[in-house]
Design an enzyme around this catalytic site. Structure first.
Site, PDB file in Angstrom:
ATOM      1  N   CYS A 239      18.317   8.932  -5.416  1.00 13.14           N
ATOM      2  CA  CYS A 239      17.443   8.526  -4.327  1.00 13.14           C
ATOM      3  C   CYS A 239      16.277   7.755  -4.930  1.00 13.14           C
ATOM      4  O   CYS A 239      16.175   7.677  -6.152  1.00 13.14           O
ATOM      5  CB  CYS A 239      16.976   9.741  -3.529  1.00 13.14           C
ATOM      6  SG  CYS A 239      15.408  10.442  -4.056  1.00 13.14           S
TER       7      CYS A 239
ATOM      8  N   CYS B  24      14.896  15.441  -7.208  1.00 15.71           N
ATOM      9  CA  CYS B  24      15.915  15.238  -6.200  1.00 15.71           C
ATOM     10  C   CYS B  24      17.286  15.564  -6.797  1.00 15.71           C
ATOM     11  O   CYS B  24      17.570  15.224  -7.942  1.00 15.71           O
ATOM     12  CB  CYS B  24      15.853  13.784  -5.724  1.00 15.71           C
ATOM     13  SG  CYS B  24      16.844  13.533  -4.253  1.00 15.71           S
TER      14      CYS B  24
ATOM     15  N   ASN C  29      11.533  29.344 -22.357  1.00 17.40           N
ATOM     16  CA  ASN C  29      11.112  29.913 -21.076  1.00 17.40           C
ATOM     17  C   ASN C  29      10.780  28.827 -20.061  1.00 17.40           C
ATOM     18  O   ASN C  29      10.305  27.753 -20.423  1.00 17.40           O
ATOM     19  CB  ASN C  29       9.905  30.832 -21.271  1.00 17.40           C
ATOM     20  CG  ASN C  29      10.258  32.056 -22.079  1.00 17.40           C
ATOM     21  OD1 ASN C  29      11.445  32.323 -22.289  1.00 17.40           O
ATOM     22  ND2 ASN C  29       9.269  32.784 -22.539  1.00 17.40           N
ATOM     23  N   VAL C  30      11.005  29.156 -18.817  1.00 14.11           N
ATOM     24  CA  VAL C  30      10.772  28.192 -17.736  1.00 14.11           C
ATOM     25  C   VAL C  30       9.644  28.673 -16.821  1.00 14.11           C
ATOM     26  O   VAL C  30       9.378  28.070 -15.800  1.00 14.11           O
ATOM     27  CB  VAL C  30      12.074  27.981 -16.917  1.00 14.11           C
ATOM     28  CG1 VAL C  30      13.164  27.339 -17.773  1.00 14.11           C
ATOM     29  CG2 VAL C  30      12.581  29.303 -16.312  1.00 14.11           C
ATOM     30  N   ASP C  31       8.992  29.793 -17.212  1.00  8.56           N
ATOM     31  CA  ASP C  31       8.072  30.452 -16.274  1.00  8.56           C
ATOM     32  C   ASP C  31       6.661  29.861 -16.228  1.00  8.56           C
ATOM     33  O   ASP C  31       5.887  30.173 -15.329  1.00  8.56           O
ATOM     34  CB  ASP C  31       8.002  31.964 -16.569  1.00  8.56           C
ATOM     35  CG  ASP C  31       7.620  32.276 -18.016  1.00  8.56           C
ATOM     36  OD1 ASP C  31       6.908  31.470 -18.642  1.00  8.56           O
ATOM     37  OD2 ASP C  31       8.038  33.344 -18.512  1.00  8.56           O
TER      38      ASP C  31
ATOM     39  N   GLU D 234      14.953  44.297 -30.286  1.00  7.73           N
ATOM     40  CA  GLU D 234      16.334  44.675 -30.623  1.00  7.73           C
ATOM     41  C   GLU D 234      16.876  43.743 -31.698  1.00  7.73           C
ATOM     42  O   GLU D 234      16.370  42.637 -31.876  1.00  7.73           O
ATOM     43  CB  GLU D 234      17.230  44.556 -29.378  1.00  7.73           C
ATOM     44  CG  GLU D 234      16.859  45.508 -28.251  1.00  7.73           C
ATOM     45  CD  GLU D 234      17.631  45.212 -26.958  1.00  7.73           C
ATOM     46  OE1 GLU D 234      18.772  44.729 -27.032  1.00  7.73           O
ATOM     47  OE2 GLU D 234      17.057  45.460 -25.889  1.00  7.73           O
TER      48      GLU D 234
ATOM     49  N   HIS E 160      13.957  24.025 -21.863  1.00  7.86           N
ATOM     50  CA  HIS E 160      14.770  24.232 -20.664  1.00  7.86           C
ATOM     51  C   HIS E 160      14.056  23.892 -19.363  1.00  7.86           C
ATOM     52  O   HIS E 160      14.494  24.315 -18.298  1.00  7.86           O
ATOM     53  CB  HIS E 160      15.279  25.683 -20.631  1.00  7.86           C
ATOM     54  CG  HIS E 160      16.218  26.008 -21.758  1.00  7.86           C
ATOM     55  ND1 HIS E 160      16.514  27.291 -22.169  1.00  7.86           N
ATOM     56  CD2 HIS E 160      16.919  25.198 -22.579  1.00  7.86           C
ATOM     57  CE1 HIS E 160      17.359  27.245 -23.189  1.00  7.86           C
ATOM     58  NE2 HIS E 160      17.617  25.985 -23.453  1.00  7.86           N
TER      59      HIS E 160
ATOM     60  N   GLY F  36      11.295  36.986 -29.366  1.00  6.62           N
ATOM     61  CA  GLY F  36      11.782  37.400 -28.045  1.00  6.62           C
ATOM     62  C   GLY F  36      12.945  36.571 -27.534  1.00  6.62           C
ATOM     63  O   GLY F  36      13.073  36.352 -26.342  1.00  6.62           O
TER      64      GLY F  36
HETATM   65  P1  NAD Z   1      17.383  36.509 -23.424  1.00  6.34           P
HETATM   66  O1  NAD Z   1      17.133  37.152 -22.122  1.00  6.34           O
HETATM   67  O2  NAD Z   1      18.757  36.078 -23.797  1.00  6.34           O
HETATM   68  O3  NAD Z   1      16.901  37.525 -24.568  1.00  6.34           O
HETATM   69  C1  NAD Z   1      15.653  38.155 -24.513  1.00  6.34           C
HETATM   70  C2  NAD Z   1      15.398  38.766 -25.859  1.00  6.34           C
HETATM   71  O4  NAD Z   1      14.087  39.282 -25.857  1.00  6.34           O
HETATM   72  C3  NAD Z   1      16.346  39.905 -26.205  1.00  6.34           C
HETATM   73  O5  NAD Z   1      16.846  39.699 -27.516  1.00  6.34           O
HETATM   74  C4  NAD Z   1      15.451  41.155 -26.152  1.00  6.34           C
HETATM   75  O6  NAD Z   1      15.826  42.114 -27.110  1.00  6.34           O
HETATM   76  C5  NAD Z   1      14.104  40.557 -26.483  1.00  6.34           C
HETATM   77  N1  NAD Z   1      12.943  41.284 -25.957  1.00  6.34           N
HETATM   78  C6  NAD Z   1      12.827  41.976 -24.789  1.00  6.34           C
HETATM   79  N2  NAD Z   1      11.569  42.435 -24.642  1.00  6.34           N
HETATM   80  C7  NAD Z   1      10.880  42.021 -25.728  1.00  6.34           C
HETATM   81  C8  NAD Z   1       9.513  42.155 -26.150  1.00  6.34           C
HETATM   82  N3  NAD Z   1       8.599  42.813 -25.407  1.00  6.34           N
HETATM   83  N4  NAD Z   1       9.148  41.598 -27.334  1.00  6.34           N
HETATM   84  C9  NAD Z   1      10.058  40.925 -28.102  1.00  6.34           C
HETATM   85  N5  NAD Z   1      11.345  40.774 -27.754  1.00  6.34           N
HETATM   86  C10 NAD Z   1      11.746  41.296 -26.580  1.00  6.34           C
HETATM   87  O7  NAD Z   1      16.337  35.326 -23.565  1.00  6.34           O
HETATM   88  P2  NAD Z   1      16.463  33.941 -24.290  1.00  6.34           P
HETATM   89  O8  NAD Z   1      16.941  34.111 -25.669  1.00  6.34           O
HETATM   90  O9  NAD Z   1      15.197  33.241 -23.996  1.00  6.34           O
HETATM   91  O10 NAD Z   1      17.663  33.326 -23.415  1.00  6.34           O
HETATM   92  C11 NAD Z   1      17.727  32.096 -23.194  1.00  6.34           C
HETATM   93  C12 NAD Z   1      17.657  31.726 -21.688  1.00  6.34           C
HETATM   94  O11 NAD Z   1      17.032  32.623 -20.779  1.00  6.34           O
HETATM   95  C13 NAD Z   1      16.806  30.524 -21.635  1.00  6.34           C
HETATM   96  O12 NAD Z   1      17.584  29.518 -21.107  1.00  6.34           O
HETATM   97  C14 NAD Z   1      15.640  30.797 -20.711  1.00  6.34           C
HETATM   98  O13 NAD Z   1      15.353  29.641 -19.969  1.00  6.34           O
HETATM   99  C15 NAD Z   1      16.163  31.883 -19.870  1.00  6.34           C
HETATM  100  N6  NAD Z   1      15.185  32.826 -19.284  1.00  6.34           N
HETATM  101  C16 NAD Z   1      13.856  32.521 -19.168  1.00  6.34           C
HETATM  102  C17 NAD Z   1      12.987  33.452 -18.631  1.00  6.34           C
HETATM  103  C18 NAD Z   1      11.527  33.088 -18.526  1.00  6.34           C
HETATM  104  O14 NAD Z   1      11.170  31.915 -18.406  1.00  6.34           O
HETATM  105  N7  NAD Z   1      10.637  34.083 -18.598  1.00  6.34           N
HETATM  106  C19 NAD Z   1      13.441  34.698 -18.218  1.00  6.34           C
HETATM  107  C20 NAD Z   1      14.805  34.978 -18.353  1.00  6.34           C
HETATM  108  C21 NAD Z   1      15.661  34.031 -18.904  1.00  6.34           C
END
Ligand code: NAD
Length: 254
Positions: A134, A130, A105-107, A222, A122, A194
Site C-alpha cells: 500500500c 501495513c 526482546n520486542v517489549d 537455567e 526482532h 536471559g
Molecule cells: P526464551 O523464552 O526462549 O528463553 C528465556 C530464557 O530466559 C530461558 O533460558 C530462561 O531460563 C531464562 N530466564 C528466565 N528468567 C530469567 C531471569 N530472571 N534471569 C535470567 N534468565 C532468565 O527467550 P529468548 O531466548 O529471548 O527467545 C527468543 C524469542 O522470544 C525472541 O524472538 C523474542 O522476541 C521472544 N520473546 C520476547 C519477549 C519479550 O520481548 N519480553 C518475551 C517472550 C518471548
C-alpha cells in the site's frame, strides 16, 4: 566466597579493562518485570505453540486471533516497568562508548530504561506496518494505542490490516541490524543474558564472539546450549547478576 561470587569477580576482572563489551539479551531479562518468557519454566509457549500465533501463516489464517494476543501483550507490557537488569544495561550503554546492547526482546523495556544505541533483532510490539502492499509500503510506524478499539487494526493509508512490526517465525531479520550485531560480536567481553540460546541467528552470536576471542559470559537461571560453550556461566537472575557486577565495578560491593 561462594561459587557465584568467585565467578562474578572473574567477570569483573575482564570488565575493568575491556573497551568493547557486547550484551545479547532475551526474554529472561524481562521476566522480573512480569513479562512471561517463551521457553523458561513459566514460558508462554508451554500453553501455546509459537507458530500458532507468531507467524505469517497464523496471521493470514486468523489475523484477529493474532492481534488479540499482541493486544494482550501490549497491555501487559504497558503496565510493567523495567527492572534492575534493564537499568544496569541502560547505564552501561550510556556510560561506556564501546558497549553494544543487542536484544531479541520486542517489549520496549530496554528503551524505557533509557538504553542507548539499542540493536533490536526482532523488532518491537510498539511498531506496526501495513500487512499488504500500500502507499505506506513496508515503512513501519510507532503506534502505542492500547487496547485497539477494533481488531485487527486498520492501515490509515489503505484501510487494509496492519500487523505488528516484529520478526515472526520464518521471516528474515533486518540485514542492517544483523550486520551491526555480527560486527559487535568482535568484542572483548560478550554477555548472553536471559536467552535460551536456541533461536538463530541470534544464538550464533555467542559462538561468533567466542570464535573471535571474546571472554564469554552467560547469565541465566537455567542451563542452556550456550552454558557449555561460554567461559563463565552465571546461574542467577539477570537482575541479581548485573546489579552485583555493577556494584563490584564501582568498588562499593560487600
Ligand atoms: P526464551 O523464552 O526462549 O528463553 C528465556 C530464557 O530466559 C530461558 O533460558 C530462561 O531460563 C531464562 N530466564 C528466565 N528468567 C530469567 C531471569 N530472571 N534471569 C535470567 N534468565 C532468565 O527467550 P529468548 O531466548 O529471548 O527467545 C527468543 C524469542 O522470544 C525472541 O524472538 C523474542 O522476541 C521472544 N520473546 C520476547 C519477549 C519479550 O520481548 N519480553 C518475551 C517472550 C518471548
Amino acid at each position: 566466597m561462594t561459587d557465584l561470587a568467585a565467578k562474578l569477580d572473574r567477570v569483573v576482572e575482564h570488565l575493568r579493562t575491556a573497551k568493547r563489551i557486547t550484551a545479547l539479551t532475551g526474554a529472561g531479562v524481562s521476566a522480573a518485570s512480569g513479562i512471561p518468557t517463551f521457553r523458561g519454566t513459566d514460558g508462554l509457549w508451554k500453553k501455546m505453540k509459537p507458530d500458532m500465533l507468531a507467524s505469517p501463516e497464523a496471521f493470514a489464517h486468523d489475523p484477529k486471533l493474532v492481534w488479540e494476543w499482541y493486544d494482550w501483550r501490549r497491555r501487559h507490557v504497558r503496565d510493567a516497568a523495567p527492572n534492575g537488569a534493564h537499568d544496569v544495561l541502560a547505564r552501561w550503554s550510556r556510560e561506556r562508548p564501546g558497549f553494544t546492547l543487542i536484544t531479541q526482546n520486542v517489549d520496549g523495556l530496554h528503551e524505557r530504561a533509557g538504553a542507548a544505541r539499542l540493536l533490536r533483532l526482532h523488532g518491537s510490539i510498539w511498531h506496526v506496518r501495513c500487512a499488504q502492499p500500500c502507499p505506506a509500503g513496508a515503512v513501519e510506524w510507532r503506534d502505542e494505542t492500547v487496547p485497539f478499539p477494533t481488531l485487527p487494526p486498520r492501515c490509515p493509508h489503505c484501510g487494509g490490516f496492519v500487523r505488528p512490526a516484529v520478526v515472526w517465525f520464518g521471516e528474515p531479520l533486518d540485514p542492517d541490524v544483523m550486520t551491526a550485531a555480527a560486527a559487535a560480536a568482535a568484542c572483548e567481553v560478550f554477555f548472553a543474558i536471559g536467552t535460551s540460546a536456541i533461536v538463530y541467528p541470534a544464538a550464533g552470536l555467542v559462538q561468533a564472539a567466542k570464535r573471535l576471542g571474546a571472554f564469554t559470559v552467560e547469565i541465566n537461571t537455567e542451563a542452556t546450549p550456550a552454558s557449555a560453550l561460554v567461559d563463565v556461566s552465571l546461574r542467577a537472575s539477570a537482575g541479581e547478576a548485573l546489579e552485583r557486577l555493577a556494584l563490584r565495578i564501582s568498588g562499593s560491593h560487600r
